[in-house]
Enzyme design. Structure first.
Site, PDB file in Angstrom:
ATOM      1  N   ARG A  50      16.693   1.079   2.397  1.00 35.30           N
ATOM      2  CA  ARG A  50      15.751   1.565   3.548  1.00 35.30           C
ATOM      3  C   ARG A  50      15.191   2.841   2.822  1.00 35.30           C
ATOM      4  O   ARG A  50      13.903   3.340   2.942  1.00 35.30           O
ATOM      5  CB  ARG A  50      16.117   1.797   4.716  1.00 35.30           C
ATOM      6  N   TYR A 102     -11.659  -1.743  10.562  1.00 34.69           N
ATOM      7  CA  TYR A 102     -10.918  -2.999  10.718  1.00 34.69           C
ATOM      8  C   TYR A 102     -10.348  -3.205  11.935  1.00 34.69           C
ATOM      9  O   TYR A 102      -9.940  -2.228  12.576  1.00 34.69           O
ATOM     10  CB  TYR A 102      -9.896  -2.800   9.544  1.00 34.69           C
ATOM     11  N   ASP A 174      -9.286   4.246   3.358  1.00 29.79           N
ATOM     12  CA  ASP A 174      -8.754   2.737   3.439  1.00 29.79           C
ATOM     13  C   ASP A 174      -9.478   1.982   2.088  1.00 29.79           C
ATOM     14  O   ASP A 174     -10.657   1.699   2.288  1.00 29.79           O
ATOM     15  CB  ASP A 174      -8.908   1.893   4.527  1.00 29.79           C
ATOM     16  N   LYS A 199      -3.954  -7.787   0.335  1.00 32.32           N
ATOM     17  CA  LYS A 199      -5.171  -8.460   0.067  1.00 32.32           C
ATOM     18  C   LYS A 199      -5.152  -8.261  -1.595  1.00 32.32           C
ATOM     19  O   LYS A 199      -4.420  -8.874  -2.200  1.00 32.32           O
ATOM     20  CB  LYS A 199      -6.441  -7.561   0.675  1.00 32.32           C
TER      21      LYS A 199
HETATM   22  C1  LIG Z   1      -6.000  -6.321   6.524  1.00 35.54           C
HETATM   23  C2  LIG Z   1      -6.357  -5.057   6.510  1.00 35.54           C
HETATM   24  C3  LIG Z   1      -5.649  -3.848   6.984  1.00 35.54           C
HETATM   25  C4  LIG Z   1      -4.195  -4.201   7.776  1.00 35.54           C
HETATM   26  O1  LIG Z   1      -3.502  -4.626   6.790  1.00 35.54           O
HETATM   27  P1  LIG Z   1      -1.993  -5.728   7.172  1.00 35.54           P
HETATM   28  O2  LIG Z   1      -1.220  -5.820   5.773  1.00 35.54           O
HETATM   29  O3  LIG Z   1      -2.701  -6.831   7.737  1.00 35.54           O
HETATM   30  O4  LIG Z   1      -1.379  -5.179   8.167  1.00 35.54           O
HETATM   31  C5  LIG Z   1      -5.939  -2.668   7.075  1.00 35.54           C
HETATM   32  N1  LIG Z   1      -7.223  -2.321   6.387  1.00 35.54           N
HETATM   33  C6  LIG Z   1      -8.042  -3.057   6.144  1.00 35.54           C
HETATM   34  C7  LIG Z   1      -9.264  -2.907   5.711  1.00 35.54           C
HETATM   35  C8  LIG Z   1      -7.823  -4.703   5.909  1.00 35.54           C
HETATM   36  O5  LIG Z   1      -8.465  -5.683   5.393  1.00 35.54           O
END
Ligand SMILES: *Cc1c(COP(=O)(O)O)cnc(C)c1O
Length: 386
Positions: A50, A102, A174, A199
């Protein structure tokens, strides 16, 4: 210190052939939850997964180098990454976030506000007066998503950083939609970069994960302490898979964005399409800024059909090659309907304010052949009754 390596080389080669035990070329995966103490009162380099794990640390080191940060923490989802960064705001501190962020981020921020952890100002970052009014309230953190989801609005990171500095706020970007292959916000002065590594960074739609990269070493240390306290660090196996994905990040993104550019041009000329949102189109309001801020226009785009929800239904049920699914950034192409899928929890009124109509569709363009992708879209259009 040797010169930092080119990011292409870092993605492919960071940690390669460094295994001290057997000289394995691919770094080994360490699944162990715990590590033996070499002696009484003497811990080795690792004690408990962890807290720290070699497979996760190598992924964090690679992502930090790709983003040009001082270090990174790897966590179990993109949402965890954003929540961890929110913990850097003092209790009741003001967080400014884009009104069209998002959907999951929108829900997280709203919930954290309801619990009294933060104050929240959801602002159209493209509206200078609204932004100035929020800045005057002395924010602790400013969150940017650029390009935004799903309308691909481009925000000037450098300009926001300058305003944030003036009021003592920290800037979080982000970078999920572009990945460090196409945008490196720390070079523009951002304090933190967050990713849903689910992603583009992993890129194969088989891991849910996140990362926070910090520009300053002391912020990395504070983040590392916090993710251990709350226990949201990423699993070693997921870290291994994600690093495997990172090896091909640049090649994937290059081909995916070439396909996206071709699709944007195709949609832009289609009689059943009212609008196309892709920063690579010269008609897009963010085109000029994207050209200087990004190393490419990316593989995400959205568009509005001329018809209403009946047209949307016919289109998504008949489309080929693209799969109707949430998420993005994988090697396979996906289509999503934000109003009923990714942004449904936002509510109709918030969607209206953010400009997300019921006719809007979002594409995550993959690595298939361009001709097959276009033919897949044509099958969707053919099903719309005129
Ligand atoms: C998918 C996404 C998130 C959240 O990510 P998870 O891995 O699904 O928790 C946050 N910001 C953006 C721009 C995203 O596309």
């Amino acid at each position: 210190m040797p010169n930092p390596r080119d990011p292409h080389t870092v993605a492919v080669a960071n940690g390669i052939a460094t295994d001290p035990a057997f000289r394995s070329v691919t770094p080994p995966i360490y699944l162990s939850s715990t590590f033996a103490f070499p002696a009484y009162e003497k811990a080795g380099p690792y004690d408990y997964t962890r807290t720290a794990n070699p497979s996760r640390d190598l992924l964090a080191d690679t992502i930090a180098k790709l983003e040009g940060g001082a270090g990174a923490v790897v966590v179990c989802s993109g949402m965890a990454a954003i929540d961890v960064v929110l913990s850097r705001a003092p209790r009741g501190g003001l967080v400014i976030a884009p009104h069209d962020c998002y959907g999951g981020t929108h829900r997280l921020l709203g919930t954290r506000q309801q619990c009294g952890q933060i104050e929240l100002a959801l602002v159209d970052l493209g509206d200078p007066a609204a932004l100035a009014a929020a800045m005057a309230r002395r924010p602790a953190l400013i969150l940017i998503e650029t390009p935004s989801n799903p309308l691909m609005r481009v925000t000037d990171i450098k300009a926001i950083v300058a305003q944030a500095r003036a009021v003592g706020a920290k800037v979080v970007v982000d970078n999920t939609f572009l990945s460090p292959a196409l945008q490196r916000p720390i070079a523009f002065g951002a304090d933190y970069v967050v990713h849903s590594t689910t992603k583009f960074i992993n890129g194969h739609s088989d891991v849910v994960g996140g990362a926070v990269i910090a520009a300053a070493k002391e912020d990395v240390e504070a983040l590392a302490e916090w993710v251990n306290i709350v226990g949201v660090t990423g699993a070693p196996f997921d870290s291994y898979l994600t690093l495997r994905g990172v090896r091909t990040l640049f090649a994937r993104v290059e081909r995916q964005q070439a396909n996206a550019g071709a699709i944007a041009a195709f949609l832009d000329n289609h009689p059943l399409v009212r609008a196309v949102y892709y920063p690579g189109l010269p008609s897009h309001p963010g085109y000029a800024l994207a050209k200087v801020q990004q190393a490419g226009f990316g593989a995400m785009l959205s568009f509005e059909l001329t018809g209403g929800t009946d047209a949307v239904r016919s289109f998504v049920e008949a489309i080929e090659v693209f799969t109707l699914a949430e998420s993005l950034g994988g090697v396979e192409s996906l289509i999503a309907h934000p109003a009923t899928m990714t942004h449904v929890k936002m509510g109709a009124e918030a969607r209206r304010i953010a400009g997300i109509s019921d006719s809007l569709l979002r594409l995550s363009v993959g690595m298939e052949a361009e001709a097959d992708l276009i033919a897949g879209l044509e099958a969707g259009f053919a099903a719309i009754k005129g």
